[in-house]
Design a protein around this motif. Structure first.
Motif, short mmCIF file in Angstrom:
data_model
loop_
_atom_site.label_atom_id
_atom_site.label_comp_id
_atom_site.label_asym_id
_atom_site.label_seq_id
_atom_site.Cartn_x
_atom_site.Cartn_y
_atom_site.Cartn_z
N ALA A 83 55.24 -98.79 55.37
CA ALA A 83 56.64 -98.47 55.11
C ALA A 83 56.87 -98.15 53.63
O ALA A 83 57.52 -97.16 53.28
CB ALA A 83 57.53 -99.62 55.55
N LYS A 84 56.31 -98.98 52.77
CA LYS A 84 56.51 -98.77 51.33
C LYS A 84 55.82 -97.49 50.85
O LYS A 84 56.23 -96.88 49.86
CB LYS A 84 56.00 -99.97 50.54
CG LYS A 84 56.44 -99.97 49.08
CD LYS A 84 56.18 -101.29 48.40
CE LYS A 84 56.73 -101.30 46.97
NZ LYS A 84 56.52 -102.61 46.31
N GLY A 85 54.79 -97.09 51.57
CA GLY A 85 54.04 -95.90 51.18
C GLY A 85 54.49 -94.62 51.84
O GLY A 85 53.86 -93.57 51.66
N GLY A 86 55.58 -94.65 52.64
CA GLY A 86 56.06 -93.44 53.27
C GLY A 86 55.37 -93.11 54.58
O GLY A 86 55.51 -91.99 55.10
N VAL A 87 54.64 -94.08 55.14
CA VAL A 87 53.93 -93.89 56.41
C VAL A 87 54.79 -94.47 57.53
O VAL A 87 54.98 -95.69 57.61
CB VAL A 87 52.55 -94.58 56.37
CG1 VAL A 87 51.84 -94.44 57.72
CG2 VAL A 87 51.70 -94.02 55.24
N THR A 88 55.31 -93.61 58.39
CA THR A 88 56.18 -94.07 59.47
C THR A 88 55.41 -94.42 60.73
O THR A 88 55.91 -95.16 61.58
CB THR A 88 57.24 -93.01 59.78
OG1 THR A 88 56.61 -91.74 59.96
CG2 THR A 88 58.25 -92.90 58.65
N SER A 89 54.21 -93.88 60.87
CA SER A 89 53.35 -94.18 62.03
C SER A 89 51.91 -94.15 61.57
O SER A 89 51.56 -93.41 60.64
CB SER A 89 53.52 -93.15 63.14
OG SER A 89 54.85 -93.00 63.55
N PHE A 90 51.06 -94.93 62.24
CA PHE A 90 49.63 -94.76 61.98
C PHE A 90 48.81 -94.99 63.24
O PHE A 90 49.27 -95.61 64.20
CB PHE A 90 49.13 -95.63 60.82
CG PHE A 90 49.26 -97.11 60.96
CD1 PHE A 90 48.42 -97.85 61.79
CD2 PHE A 90 50.20 -97.82 60.21
CE1 PHE A 90 48.50 -99.23 61.89
CE2 PHE A 90 50.30 -99.20 60.29
CZ PHE A 90 49.45 -99.91 61.13
N GLN A 344 49.07 -97.67 51.28
CA GLN A 344 50.35 -97.59 50.57
C GLN A 344 50.40 -96.44 49.57
O GLN A 344 51.48 -96.08 49.11
CB GLN A 344 50.62 -98.92 49.85
CG GLN A 344 52.03 -99.04 49.29
CD GLN A 344 52.32 -100.42 48.75
OE1 GLN A 344 52.07 -101.43 49.41
NE2 GLN A 344 52.83 -100.48 47.52
N ASN A 345 49.25 -95.85 49.25
CA ASN A 345 49.24 -94.83 48.19
C ASN A 345 48.65 -93.50 48.63
O ASN A 345 47.98 -92.82 47.87
CB ASN A 345 48.50 -95.36 46.96
CG ASN A 345 49.25 -96.48 46.29
OD1 ASN A 345 48.85 -97.65 46.38
ND2 ASN A 345 50.36 -96.15 45.66
N THR A 430 61.83 -94.63 53.02
CA THR A 430 61.11 -94.32 54.26
C THR A 430 62.02 -94.66 55.44
O THR A 430 62.63 -95.74 55.46
CB THR A 430 59.81 -95.14 54.36
OG1 THR A 430 59.04 -94.96 53.16
CG2 THR A 430 58.98 -94.69 55.56
N ILE A 431 62.10 -93.74 56.39
CA ILE A 431 63.02 -93.89 57.52
C ILE A 431 62.26 -93.73 58.83
O ILE A 431 61.55 -92.72 59.00
CB ILE A 431 64.16 -92.85 57.43
CG1 ILE A 431 64.97 -93.08 56.14
CG2 ILE A 431 65.08 -92.91 58.65
CD1 ILE A 431 65.92 -91.94 55.81
N LEU A 432 62.39 -94.69 59.71
CA LEU A 432 61.75 -94.67 61.03
C LEU A 432 62.82 -94.61 62.10
O LEU A 432 63.64 -95.52 62.23
CB LEU A 432 60.88 -95.91 61.22
CG LEU A 432 60.28 -96.10 62.62
CD1 LEU A 432 59.25 -95.01 62.93
CD2 LEU A 432 59.63 -97.49 62.75
N ARG A 433 62.82 -93.51 62.87
CA ARG A 433 63.80 -93.33 63.94
C ARG A 433 65.21 -93.63 63.47
O ARG A 433 65.98 -94.34 64.12
CB ARG A 433 63.42 -94.16 65.18
CG ARG A 433 62.28 -93.52 65.96
CD ARG A 433 61.86 -94.30 67.19
NE ARG A 433 60.78 -95.21 66.87
CZ ARG A 433 60.91 -96.51 66.75
NH1 ARG A 433 62.08 -97.08 66.94
NH2 ARG A 433 59.87 -97.27 66.45
N GLY A 434 65.54 -93.09 62.30
CA GLY A 434 66.89 -93.22 61.76
C GLY A 434 67.19 -94.53 61.06
O GLY A 434 68.29 -94.72 60.54
N GLU A 435 66.22 -95.44 61.00
CA GLU A 435 66.42 -96.74 60.36
C GLU A 435 65.62 -96.81 59.07
O GLU A 435 64.42 -96.51 59.06
CB GLU A 435 65.98 -97.86 61.31
CG GLU A 435 66.19 -99.26 60.75
CD GLU A 435 65.90 -100.36 61.76
OE1 GLU A 435 65.67 -101.51 61.35
OE2 GLU A 435 65.90 -100.05 62.97
N VAL A 436 66.27 -97.20 57.98
CA VAL A 436 65.58 -97.32 56.69
C VAL A 436 64.64 -98.53 56.75
O VAL A 436 65.08 -99.66 56.95
CB VAL A 436 66.58 -97.48 55.53
CG1 VAL A 436 65.84 -97.74 54.22
CG2 VAL A 436 67.46 -96.24 55.41
#
Length: 460
Positions: A83-90, A344-345, A430-436
């Motif tokens: 989340a902190k690194g801008g990754v919404t899925s892995f 994260q990076n 970072t936003i996942l399905r509309g949630e920060v």
């Protein structure tokens, strides 16, 4: 009309390229893209790049640890760092957890271990190991919703640990490919020649070699290219769709590109660390930067950038493979764990090194962190900013250098080769399905909105 969420004034990366516009979101889904939108919640993205959230296609989480690896990386810390690194899925690999994910039972054990602990979405891999081809594990994993399969042509796993992962021999690779082909899913491959690299490593160790430079020399380029070519030959024979993981040399990419031109269904990835570090600096950094395939010289790095910018590398991953500090704190590099903590990076380093320093287009940046991953693995609802897709975004602050500190990391063990490095861009939100799930103002969410996403069997 008012929307649940509107992201306003950002430079938004669309399939057609970047445009200054607004995005309207309802119920976690993008419903409109246009100007002067109004919403219940507004995020002002002025001065920021709005990209699809990264889908990191290569991540290791070690939960459950089976009494051996419980302190390496858990779901809550792993997805927080995402989340902190801008990754919404892995996409999570089927090893280093105990037991390894090699059949239906172990897949369910893993799902249970992560229940209620996910801040980002997770897609699970299944493992191809020698015994799965005789015990129906491939079919069970398919029915259990794995997104793809993974095997090692390099030596892997600890044979003293019951349930640990293990590498394939040529027969189990061939037979496994035939079974994976029937699922219609992809087999991702760690391609290194086990017999040669193991023997070269043994010789170097007996000769009292201790450096990372010496370690790199025991895994020369041809030991990566040869198994890539062998895997491609097996794929031709079996009709299995394959993907080559973490390619560390341009010659490996060239082999994949040639096979694609010949009609083989094969792609490859590289990792952020291969694009950032090079051999001559490794010993000054220490074993925290050890991995396999190894980080090669500057000529190889330049060649990888050329291949990436030319579009011959489908996407860039972290191969996040964490461990405890004691396994890295070794005088002899050959004794250290081979894996890098990098989840994260990815976004900030790649944006800085690719877009800001080498002129990568924003469109290609979005493709190599998200779009191409979604397309390759059949993730229909993610990977691009368009109406109907999940509202998964990373908001990037360009030209905003900062120096990474250990305390910035969300990992369970705060070790990373990027610590102390100045990175020229920042993940703002970072936003996942509309949630920060992360913002610089509020930090990582305390909630767990992430989900295990199961992929339906294709059974071709």
């Amino acid at each position: 009309m008012s929307y649940d969420l509107v992201i306003k004034n950002g430079l938004v990366i669309l399939d057609s390229g970047e445009i200054q516009t607004d995005i309207g979101v309802n119920n976690g889904v993008i419903v409109t893209i246009g100007s002067n939108l109004e919403g219940t919640k507004i995020i002002d993205a002025e001065g920021l790049i709005v990209s699809p959230g990264m889908i990191d296609a290569h991540v290791h989480i070690t939960e459950p640890g089976g009494g051996y690896r419980g302190e390496w990386e858990g779901y809550s810390t792993g997805t927080a760092s995402a989340a902190k690194g801008g990754v919404t899925s892995f996409l999570e690999m089927p090893l280093n957890q105990i037991p390894a994910t090699t059949n239906g039972e172990t897949l369910n054990i893993k799902y249970a271990a992560g229940e209620g602990k996910l801040k980002s979405d997770v897609y699970s891999y299944g493992g191809l190991v020698p015994y799965t081809v005789n015990e129906g594990g491939i079919q069970e994993l398919d029915e259990g919703g794995v997104i793809a399969y993974k095997c090692f042509m390099a030596t892997c796993g600890d044979r003293s640990i019951d349930g640990d992962f293990m590498n394939v021999d040529d027969y189990s690779l061939y037979e496994g490919m035939k079974q994976v082909a029937k699922t219609g899913k992809i087999l991702s491959i760690h391609a290194e020649n086990a017999r040669i690299t193991d023997r070269l490593g043994e010789i170097a160790y007996k000769n009292n070699e201790t450096t990372l430079k010496a370690y790199v020399a025991t895994r020369p380029v041809f030991t990566e290219v040869e198994p890539i070519q062998r895997a491609i030959l097996f794929a031709k024979e079996t009709g299995c769709r394959i993907h080559i993981c973490h390619v560390a040399c341009p010659e490996g990419v060239e082999a994949v590109a040639k096979a694609r031109q010949e009609g083989v269904d094969v792609t490859c990835e590289t990792c952020t660390h291969y694009l950032y570090f090079e051999t001559e600096e490794l010993d000054a950094i220490g074993p925290v930067v050890k991995c396999s395939p190894p980080i090669r010289d500057k000529k190889n790095q330049d060649g990888l950038w050329k291949q990436l910018l030319a579009g011959n590398i489908a996407f860039v991953t972290s191969d996040h493979s964490p461990c405890t500090p004691d396994l890295k704190d070794k005088e002899n590099a050959f004794e250290a764990w081979g894996g890098i903590s990098g989840l994260q990076n990815n976004v900030d380093v790649l944006f800085d090194e690719g877009v800001q320093k080498r002129g990568m287009s924003l469109k290609q940046f979005a493709e190599v962190i998200a779009t191409n991953v979604a397309d390759r693995f059949g993730i229909d609802n993610k990977g691009r900013i368009s109406v109907g897709k999940d509202a998964d975004f990373v908001l990037i602050k360009p030209d905003a250098p900062y120096t990474l500190q250990a305390e910035d990391l969300e990992y369970r063990n705060k070790i990373s080769p990027y610590i102390g490095r100045e990175i020229g861009a920042q993940v703002a939100t970072t936003i996942l399905r509309g949630e920060v799930i992360y913002s610089q103002a509020e930090g990582v969410t305390k909630d767990f909105p992430g989900e295990f996403v199961k992929i339906q069997s294709k059974n071709v």
